[in-house]
Design an enzyme around this catalytic site. Structure first.
Site, mmCIF file in Angstrom:
data_model
loop_
_atom_site.group_PDB
_atom_site.id
_atom_site.type_symbol
_atom_site.label_atom_id
_atom_site.label_comp_id
_atom_site.label_asym_id
_atom_site.label_seq_id
_atom_site.Cartn_x
_atom_site.Cartn_y
_atom_site.Cartn_z
ATOM 1 N N GLY A 248 0.125 -18.090 8.120
ATOM 2 C CA GLY A 248 -0.629 -18.504 6.941
ATOM 3 C C GLY A 248 -2.133 -18.483 7.068
ATOM 4 O O GLY A 248 -2.831 -18.893 6.144
ATOM 5 N N GLY A 292 0.730 -13.135 10.509
ATOM 6 C CA GLY A 292 1.013 -11.774 10.059
ATOM 7 C C GLY A 292 -0.283 -11.182 9.537
ATOM 8 O O GLY A 292 -0.930 -10.350 10.174
ATOM 9 N N ARG A 293 -0.712 -11.707 8.387
ATOM 10 C CA ARG A 293 -1.924 -11.233 7.719
ATOM 11 C C ARG A 293 -3.131 -11.222 8.659
ATOM 12 O O ARG A 293 -3.901 -10.259 8.683
ATOM 13 C CB ARG A 293 -2.206 -12.161 6.540
ATOM 14 C CG ARG A 293 -3.253 -11.656 5.575
ATOM 15 C CD ARG A 293 -3.639 -12.747 4.579
ATOM 16 N NE ARG A 293 -2.518 -13.396 3.949
ATOM 17 C CZ ARG A 293 -1.955 -13.010 2.804
ATOM 18 N NH1 ARG A 293 -2.425 -11.981 2.149
ATOM 19 N NH2 ARG A 293 -0.920 -13.670 2.306
ATOM 20 N N ARG A 330 -0.271 -6.053 -4.913
ATOM 21 C CA ARG A 330 -0.768 -7.426 -4.782
ATOM 22 C C ARG A 330 -1.649 -7.855 -5.959
ATOM 23 O O ARG A 330 -1.734 -9.027 -6.263
ATOM 24 C CB ARG A 330 -1.492 -7.630 -3.445
ATOM 25 C CG ARG A 330 -0.536 -7.512 -2.253
ATOM 26 C CD ARG A 330 -1.146 -7.962 -0.942
ATOM 27 N NE ARG A 330 -1.348 -9.389 -0.891
ATOM 28 C CZ ARG A 330 -2.512 -9.990 -1.001
ATOM 29 N NH1 ARG A 330 -3.610 -9.273 -1.160
ATOM 30 N NH2 ARG A 330 -2.589 -11.297 -0.950
ATOM 31 N N TYR A 334 -0.386 -11.016 -7.808
ATOM 32 C CA TYR A 334 -1.147 -12.251 -7.535
ATOM 33 C C TYR A 334 -2.594 -12.201 -7.989
ATOM 34 O O TYR A 334 -3.356 -13.112 -7.672
ATOM 35 C CB TYR A 334 -1.187 -12.558 -6.025
ATOM 36 C CG TYR A 334 0.044 -12.273 -5.224
ATOM 37 C CD1 TYR A 334 1.224 -12.983 -5.422
ATOM 38 C CD2 TYR A 334 0.013 -11.314 -4.208
ATOM 39 C CE1 TYR A 334 2.341 -12.735 -4.642
ATOM 40 C CE2 TYR A 334 1.134 -11.066 -3.424
ATOM 41 C CZ TYR A 334 2.289 -11.782 -3.652
ATOM 42 O OH TYR A 334 3.384 -11.534 -2.875
ATOM 43 N N CYS A 361 3.048 4.064 -14.883
ATOM 44 C CA CYS A 361 3.235 3.922 -16.322
ATOM 45 C C CYS A 361 3.346 2.444 -16.658
ATOM 46 O O CYS A 361 4.438 1.943 -16.952
ATOM 47 C CB CYS A 361 4.512 4.652 -16.692
ATOM 48 S SG CYS A 361 4.315 5.529 -18.195
ATOM 49 N N GLU A 362 2.235 1.743 -16.566
ATOM 50 C CA GLU A 362 2.258 0.287 -16.625
ATOM 51 C C GLU A 362 0.808 -0.165 -16.796
ATOM 52 O O GLU A 362 -0.005 0.082 -15.918
ATOM 53 C CB GLU A 362 2.823 -0.182 -15.260
ATOM 54 C CG GLU A 362 3.049 -1.623 -15.089
ATOM 55 C CD GLU A 362 4.495 -2.027 -15.363
ATOM 56 O OE1 GLU A 362 5.401 -1.176 -15.329
ATOM 57 O OE2 GLU A 362 4.681 -3.210 -15.636
ATOM 58 N N TYR A 390 0.927 -6.891 3.688
ATOM 59 C CA TYR A 390 1.701 -6.992 2.447
ATOM 60 C C TYR A 390 1.305 -5.919 1.430
ATOM 61 O O TYR A 390 1.345 -6.151 0.230
ATOM 62 C CB TYR A 390 1.587 -8.402 1.843
ATOM 63 C CG TYR A 390 1.943 -9.479 2.840
ATOM 64 C CD1 TYR A 390 3.269 -9.685 3.199
ATOM 65 C CD2 TYR A 390 0.960 -10.248 3.441
ATOM 66 C CE1 TYR A 390 3.601 -10.655 4.142
ATOM 67 C CE2 TYR A 390 1.289 -11.214 4.383
ATOM 68 C CZ TYR A 390 2.613 -11.405 4.730
ATOM 69 O OH TYR A 390 2.935 -12.353 5.664
#
Ligand code: LLP
Length: 431
Positions: A248, A292-293, A330, A334, A361-362, A390
């Site tokens: 974290g 991780g990050r 991401r 988020y 297409c979004e 991520y």
């Protein structure tokens, strides 16, 4: 100038990562392209291990593979002596494929399948992190069948609000992960766990969220978890030896982020551990941490080619790139912040405010809105910084776009560590 030491500007005014010219990389390997500074990732691994040793001494750093997993990263982590936090059969398989010492792996997940449980038992994974009672029963059944006693940690919800994005808050009661402390569920899980013959309860685990800068929630988690270990001792007469504090640790995505050095975190945590352990007269546990990050996130750029620049008067300018939510979901998930730089004009000031649009297409397929960028035009290379965690691991083939190639840069030289997907890859499982 920019968010990470890995990122610099060379004499041509081009952006570099790990001393490799990103414009040259884009030319040689095509775009979209993901480039990691492998030397910096190695440095981060060393820093985590040495801080844990220096300030605490008794523990293990597990790299959280969910941030970015592939063979090369498993090899690197293995060389640096870290363990692995794995969360799926796929991550397990990747680690196994490079001969990762599985006794140093910890198997997470809130709904491990029978197949995954069997695979993990077969390769003698070091610890299972148990999420729920059903898992305990299943694990005991298979452990009995294969005549092993499996070491486990119980995942606890310590009920801590880590003041981060809602989607990455996992410590509170309303979380799908683990056993709640407040309701007595966690203590009951311990009781149940102790009744199984083929399971050895070694300790407890928590993970309070991601991209956290404040040490407060981490320190509180230590206190809550150690208190619970004390309660387990008082209730059942057993002294658990292991405490897994999860990951974290926040990184710098933009200028407004100011993460503390990781060693400061380890110092603070160690002090809290010692103080709390002394207070309840508990032996200092073996501690796992699971970054991780913080190991891979900031040491990476994603490179794209600009296809068009579309200005809607009085509204905004869209800069369309040849990637998007497929390789970086991401922002759409988020609204994550990123720094964006025109790699071939990196030394010029970022004078325009633009929106970086992907090509899915979004309408929501954006990488960043209202962000500063140099004057760009079609053909320019745009670099999005700190895309190491991520991003590729959460990539998809939406719209059947092939996933980008991934490079590792070491000593200024690039090596492909994941090949660019082809159209053949896209249809290979179609029947
Ligand atoms: N340990 C456990 C049990 C975890 O669930 C996680 C992350 C980690 C360690 C590593 O956390 P880190 O040090 O990387 O923050 N997709 C989101 C992040 C999800 C985090 C999931 N768990 C994002 O893109 O921000």
């Amino acid at each position: 100038m920019y968010v990470s030491d890995s990122i610099q500007i060379n004499e041509k005014g081009h952006l570099t990562i790990g001393n490799a010219d990103t414009v040259e990389l884009a030319k040689a390997y095509g775009t979209p392209l993901i480039a990691y500074d492998k030397d910096k990732i190695r440095e981060n691994c060393k820093k985590f291990v040495s801080s844990l040793n220096e300030f605490y001494g008794n523990g293990r750093v597990l790299y959280a593979g969910k941030a970015f997993s592939c063979k090369e990263i498993c090899r690197l982590v293995m060389e640096e002596g870290l363990g692995l936090d794995i969360v799926s059969g796929g991550e397990l398989y990747t680690a196994l494929s490079v001969g990762f010492p599985m006794e140093k792996a910890v198997f997470h997940g809130n709904n491990k399948t029978d197949k995954e449980i069997t695979e993990a038992l077969h390769c003698k994974v070091g610890r299972f992190v148990i999420d729920n009672i059903e898992e305990l029963h299943t694990l005991n059944k298979f452990a009995k069948k294969y005549n092993v006693k499996q070491g486990v940690l119980l995942r606890i919800k310590p009920g801590i609000d880590a003041h981060t994005h809602d989607f990455v808050k996992t410590g509170q009661i309303d979380s799908k992960f683990g056993f709640a402390l407040e309701t007595g569920e966690a203590l009951e899980a311990v009781r149940e766990c102790l009744s199984f013959e083929n399971i050895e309860l070694c300790g407890i685990h928590c993970h309070i969220g991601s991209q956290i800068f404040d040490f407060g929630p981490f320190k509180l988690a230590v206190e809550v978890m150690l208190s619970f270990m004390g309660k387990i001792r008082d209730t059942f007469g057993i002294t658990l030896k292991e405490l897994n504090l999860g990951g974290g640790f926040g990184i710098k995505y933009s200028e407004s982020d100011s993460p503390e050095d990781f060693s400061e975190y380890m110092k603070a945590i160690s002090e809290t551990l010692r103080k709390k352990a002394a207070q309840i007269d508990y032996p200092l546990p073996f501690v796992y941490i699971e970054p991780g990050r913080a190991i891979v996130g900031a040491e990476c750029v994603t490179l794209y080619t600009v296809g068009s620049v579309k200005t809607i008067p009085d509204i905004r300018t869209y800069v369309s790139i040849d990637g998007g939510m497929g390789d970086n979901p991401r922002y759409i998930l988020y609204q994550s912040k990123y720094e964006v730089v025109c790699a071939n004009k990196a030394s010029l000031p970022r004078t325009r405010i633009v929106t970086i649009a992907g090509r899915c297409c979004e309408s929501g397929d954006l990488i960043q809105e209202h962000t500063r960028l140099q004057e760009v035009e079609a053909g320019d290379i745009v670099a999005v910084l700190s895309t190491g965690a991520y991003n590729y691991s959460m990539a998809s083939n939406y719209n059947r776009y092939p996933r980008p190639a991934v490079l590792a840069i070491s000593g200024g030289t690039a090596k492909v560590i994941i090949k660019r997907e082809t159209y053949e890859n896209i249809i290979e499982n179609d029947i």
